[in-house]
Design a protein around this motif. Structure first.
Motif, PDB file in Angstrom:
ATOM      1  N   ASP A  18       6.944  -6.682  -0.823  1.00  0.00           N
ATOM      2  CA  ASP A  18       6.719  -5.921  -2.050  1.00  0.00           C
ATOM      3  C   ASP A  18       5.238  -5.922  -2.426  1.00  0.00           C
ATOM      4  OD1 ASP A  18       7.759  -4.372  -4.177  1.00  0.00           O
ATOM      5  OD2 ASP A  18       7.716  -6.096  -5.504  1.00  0.00           O
ATOM      6  N   ARG A  19       4.597  -7.087  -2.298  1.00  0.00           N
ATOM      7  CA  ARG A  19       3.156  -7.172  -2.591  1.00  0.00           C
ATOM      8  C   ARG A  19       2.351  -6.333  -1.601  1.00  0.00           C
ATOM      9  NH1 ARG A  19       4.551 -12.602  -3.854  1.00  0.00           N
ATOM     10  NH2 ARG A  19       4.026 -13.307  -1.749  1.00  0.00           N
ATOM     11  N   LEU A  20       2.829  -6.271  -0.353  1.00  0.00           N
ATOM     12  CA  LEU A  20       2.165  -5.458   0.660  1.00  0.00           C
ATOM     13  C   LEU A  20       2.225  -3.980   0.288  1.00  0.00           C
ATOM     14  CD1 LEU A  20       0.782  -5.465   3.457  1.00  0.00           C
ATOM     15  CD2 LEU A  20       3.063  -5.165   4.459  1.00  0.00           C
ATOM     16  N   MET A  21       3.384  -3.541  -0.208  1.00  0.00           N
ATOM     17  CA  MET A  21       3.527  -2.149  -0.620  1.00  0.00           C
ATOM     18  C   MET A  21       2.612  -1.827  -1.802  1.00  0.00           C
ATOM     19  SD  MET A  21       5.598  -0.622   1.434  1.00  0.00           S
ATOM     20  CE  MET A  21       4.753  -1.636   2.678  1.00  0.00           C
ATOM     21  N   ASP A  22       2.474  -2.777  -2.718  1.00  0.00           N
ATOM     22  CA  ASP A  22       1.557  -2.582  -3.851  1.00  0.00           C
ATOM     23  C   ASP A  22       0.127  -2.432  -3.351  1.00  0.00           C
ATOM     24  OD1 ASP A  22       3.559  -2.694  -5.734  1.00  0.00           O
ATOM     25  OD2 ASP A  22       3.279  -4.828  -6.179  1.00  0.00           O
ATOM     26  N   ALA A  23      -0.228  -3.225  -2.340  1.00  0.00           N
ATOM     27  CA  ALA A  23      -1.585  -3.156  -1.781  1.00  0.00           C
ATOM     28  C   ALA A  23      -1.813  -1.796  -1.123  1.00  0.00           C
ATOM     29  CB  ALA A  23      -1.790  -4.277  -0.765  1.00  0.00           C
ATOM     30  N   TRP A  24      -0.788  -1.295  -0.427  1.00  0.00           N
ATOM     31  CA  TRP A  24      -0.912   0.019   0.234  1.00  0.00           C
ATOM     32  C   TRP A  24      -1.095   1.123  -0.800  1.00  0.00           C
ATOM     33  CZ3 TRP A  24       2.468   4.295   0.071  1.00  0.00           C
ATOM     34  CH2 TRP A  24       2.128   5.323   0.946  1.00  0.00           C
ATOM     35  N   VAL A  25      -0.332   1.058  -1.888  1.00  0.00           N
ATOM     36  CA  VAL A  25      -0.459   2.063  -2.947  1.00  0.00           C
ATOM     37  C   VAL A  25      -1.875   2.053  -3.514  1.00  0.00           C
ATOM     38  CG1 VAL A  25       0.275   2.641  -5.294  1.00  0.00           C
ATOM     39  CG2 VAL A  25       1.992   2.079  -3.563  1.00  0.00           C
ATOM     40  N   GLN A  26      -2.415   0.870  -3.727  1.00  0.00           N
ATOM     41  CA  GLN A  26      -3.767   0.758  -4.281  1.00  0.00           C
ATOM     42  C   GLN A  26      -4.823   1.272  -3.298  1.00  0.00           C
ATOM     43  OE1 GLN A  26      -4.511  -0.056  -7.388  1.00  0.00           O
ATOM     44  NE2 GLN A  26      -6.679   0.337  -6.961  1.00  0.00           N
ATOM     45  N   GLN A  27      -4.670   0.913  -2.042  1.00  0.00           N
ATOM     46  CA  GLN A  27      -5.670   1.281  -1.033  1.00  0.00           C
ATOM     47  C   GLN A  27      -5.664   2.771  -0.705  1.00  0.00           C
ATOM     48  OE1 GLN A  27      -5.078  -1.233   2.423  1.00  0.00           O
ATOM     49  NE2 GLN A  27      -5.054  -3.095   1.158  1.00  0.00           N
ATOM     50  N   THR A  28      -4.522   3.433  -0.886  1.00  0.00           N
ATOM     51  CA  THR A  28      -4.431   4.857  -0.542  1.00  0.00           C
ATOM     52  C   THR A  28      -4.472   5.760  -1.774  1.00  0.00           C
ATOM     53  OG1 THR A  28      -1.999   4.718  -0.589  1.00  0.00           O
ATOM     54  CG2 THR A  28      -3.097   4.397   1.552  1.00  0.00           C
ATOM     55  N   LYS A  29      -4.867   5.196  -2.900  1.00  0.00           N
ATOM     56  CA  LYS A  29      -4.930   5.972  -4.137  1.00  0.00           C
ATOM     57  C   LYS A  29      -5.822   7.194  -3.952  1.00  0.00           C
ATOM     58  CE  LYS A  29      -5.591   5.328  -9.108  1.00  0.00           C
ATOM     59  NZ  LYS A  29      -5.989   4.354 -10.173  1.00  0.00           N
ATOM     60  N   GLY A  30      -5.283   8.369  -4.305  1.00  0.00           N
ATOM     61  CA  GLY A  30      -6.023   9.612  -4.160  1.00  0.00           C
ATOM     62  C   GLY A  30      -5.888  10.242  -2.793  1.00  0.00           C
ATOM     63  N   LYS A  31      -5.313   9.507  -1.832  1.00  0.00           N
ATOM     64  CA  LYS A  31      -5.147  10.039  -0.470  1.00  0.00           C
ATOM     65  C   LYS A  31      -3.687  10.172  -0.070  1.00  0.00           C
ATOM     66  CE  LYS A  31      -7.865   6.766   1.197  1.00  0.00           C
ATOM     67  NZ  LYS A  31      -8.621   5.945   2.182  1.00  0.00           N
ATOM     68  N   ARG A  32      -2.794   9.473  -0.783  1.00  0.00           N
ATOM     69  CA  ARG A  32      -1.375   9.517  -0.468  1.00  0.00           C
ATOM     70  C   ARG A  32      -0.811  10.915  -0.684  1.00  0.00           C
ATOM     71  NH1 ARG A  32      -1.066   5.612  -3.788  1.00  0.00           N
ATOM     72  NH2 ARG A  32       0.271   6.685  -5.260  1.00  0.00           N
ATOM     73  N   THR A  33       0.081  11.345   0.188  1.00  0.00           N
ATOM     74  CA  THR A  33       0.730  12.647   0.026  1.00  0.00           C
ATOM     75  C   THR A  33       2.176  12.509  -0.421  1.00  0.00           C
ATOM     76  OG1 THR A  33       1.344  12.687   2.373  1.00  0.00           O
ATOM     77  CG2 THR A  33      -0.756  13.713   1.764  1.00  0.00           C
ATOM     78  N   ALA A  34       2.696  11.286  -0.495  1.00  0.00           N
ATOM     79  CA  ALA A  34       4.070  11.075  -0.968  1.00  0.00           C
ATOM     80  C   ALA A  34       4.155  11.407  -2.452  1.00  0.00           C
ATOM     81  CB  ALA A  34       4.497   9.630  -0.725  1.00  0.00           C
ATOM     82  N   THR A  35       5.238  12.064  -2.847  1.00  0.00           N
ATOM     83  CA  THR A  35       5.425  12.438  -4.255  1.00  0.00           C
ATOM     84  C   THR A  35       6.368  11.507  -4.992  1.00  0.00           C
ATOM     85  OG1 THR A  35       7.214  13.962  -3.605  1.00  0.00           O
ATOM     86  CG2 THR A  35       4.990  14.885  -3.791  1.00  0.00           C
ATOM     87  N   HIS A  36       7.196  10.760  -4.248  1.00  0.00           N
ATOM     88  CA  HIS A  36       8.177   9.897  -4.901  1.00  0.00           C
ATOM     89  C   HIS A  36       8.649   8.847  -3.902  1.00  0.00           C
ATOM     90  CE1 HIS A  36      10.974   8.851  -8.052  1.00  0.00           C
ATOM     91  NE2 HIS A  36      12.011   8.956  -7.236  1.00  0.00           N
TER      92      HIS A  36
END
Length: 235
Positions: A18-36
């Protein structure tokens, strides 16, 4: 077409994952294409987790997967799983929320001032329109654009959506229309009058979320009365 990826994994180290997923969300902020994204735990197996990720399209999902942060996080995710996770790629073929959004966007587009925007984002090329005002049904986007031109040349107008009800591949829109009679409309010279009209349209949507058929009902008689047509006939 909306695209969904289902990630199925087993892990006894979910808190770390879960912490890893939070890190991925933070690191890809502004670049992620997932909507949900939704993560769910199996009630019968506390080590079994499923993540459902939604993207606007398969192409956007592939863009997301090629991010260097995504590849790095994936390798760390595999290391935290008890066994290799599985991935299922799904094209969405029925999504009532998407259908409703398409209908709302359609009414926004046809009421846009100036040049009529392209309709291919909301309508299939061979869209079939049933309109009681026309002797024959209109089939094809070119016919629809010609019909729209008659209204847009005659009025500056806008729609407000009063209700949207989706069921299966159908969406029923109850709408209110307000316009200013600025140009000739069905032989009626411009009057400058402010006019209103209410109506209901039922649309059928395809698997790609676009409109493929529509049935219109609206107060055409009331509109003619507001334009003074019957007053002219009585003279």
């Amino acid at each position: 077409m909306t695209f969904v990826q289902v990630i199925d994994c087993k892990t006894s180290r979910f808190q770390e994952l879960d912490r890893l997923m939070d890190a991925w969300v933070q690191q890809t902020k502004g670049k992620r294409t997932a909507t949900h994204s939704v993560i769910a735990k199996d009630r019968a197996d506390a080590s079994h987790f499923i993540e459902i990720v939604e993207f606007p399209s398969y192409e956007e999902a592939m863009r997301n997967s090629t991010l260097p942060e995504t590849d790095r996080i994936f390798q760390e995710m595999v290391a935290l799983c008890d066994e290799t996770p599985t991935f299922t790629d799904l094209d969405v073929v029925r999504d009532q929320q998407m259908f409703s959004a398409t209908v709302r966007r359609f009414f926004e587009l046809i009421g846009t001032p100036g040049e009529l925007p392209p309709l291919d984002e909301v309508m299939q090329e061979h869209y079939h329109d049933h309109n009681p005002a026309n002797v024959d049904d209109a089939i094809g986007m070119d016919h629809i654009r010609r019909d729209m031109r008659v209204w847009r040349d005659g009025f500056d107008f806008e729609f407000s959506i009063e209700d949207l009800i989706a069921a299966g591949d159908r969406v029923c829109a109850r709408w209110f229309w307000r316009g200013t009679h600025k140009g000739e409309f069905l032989g009626i010279a411009p009057t400058g009058k402010e006019v209103t009209m209410s109506g209901t349209t039922v649309f059928r949507c395809g698997g790609d979320g676009k409109l493929v058929e529509g049935w219109w009902e609206y107060d055409r008689m009331g509109l003619m009365e507001q334009l003074g047509v019957f007053e002219e006939l009585e003279r």
